[in-house]
Scaffold this motif. Sequence first.
Motif: not given
Length: 163
Positions: A32-40, A113-114
């Motif tokens: 499944a992918p590895v996801v990182t949210t960064l600052a706007a 997966g998600q």
Amino acid sequence: MKWKRIAVMGAAIPLAVTFSAAAAAPAAKTAAPVVTTLAASAVTSTTAAFNGSVNPEGLSTTSWFQWTPPDGDTSTVKAVGSGTAPVAISATVTGLKPGTAYKYAVYAWNSKGQKTGATVSFTTPAVTPTPTPTPTPTPTPTPTPTPTLNVFHPDLGVARQMA
């Protein structure tokens, strides 16, 4: 190296045998992918750039941003390929409301997966109204009084006003 004895025509002969295994190719990642949210970034009263990264982990992967409240008018769905290294993603969202707190996260999906990145918050700045300057009143000219001449004639006894 191992030594083995083999029998040749009834006689035991020592024989040196070397075993080598071919190095196995590293298995391609498929997870499944590895996801990182960064600052706007580039946040204004009505727009913001959402940022993140997605590692597809070797499988064809699609990513998108979800935010709340659901203001804005852009599609953020992006294909990020099938590599094994993180891919930077961003989307500029317009139509946001001034002075509003928002939360968003990166989502990604592949056949394994998600995954969802951490939620990031930001607030659009409020619009400060430009004050309307108070006009300076134009002075009204005061009329110049017409000089009045009062005349009294002693012989006539009459007072007269002369303009």
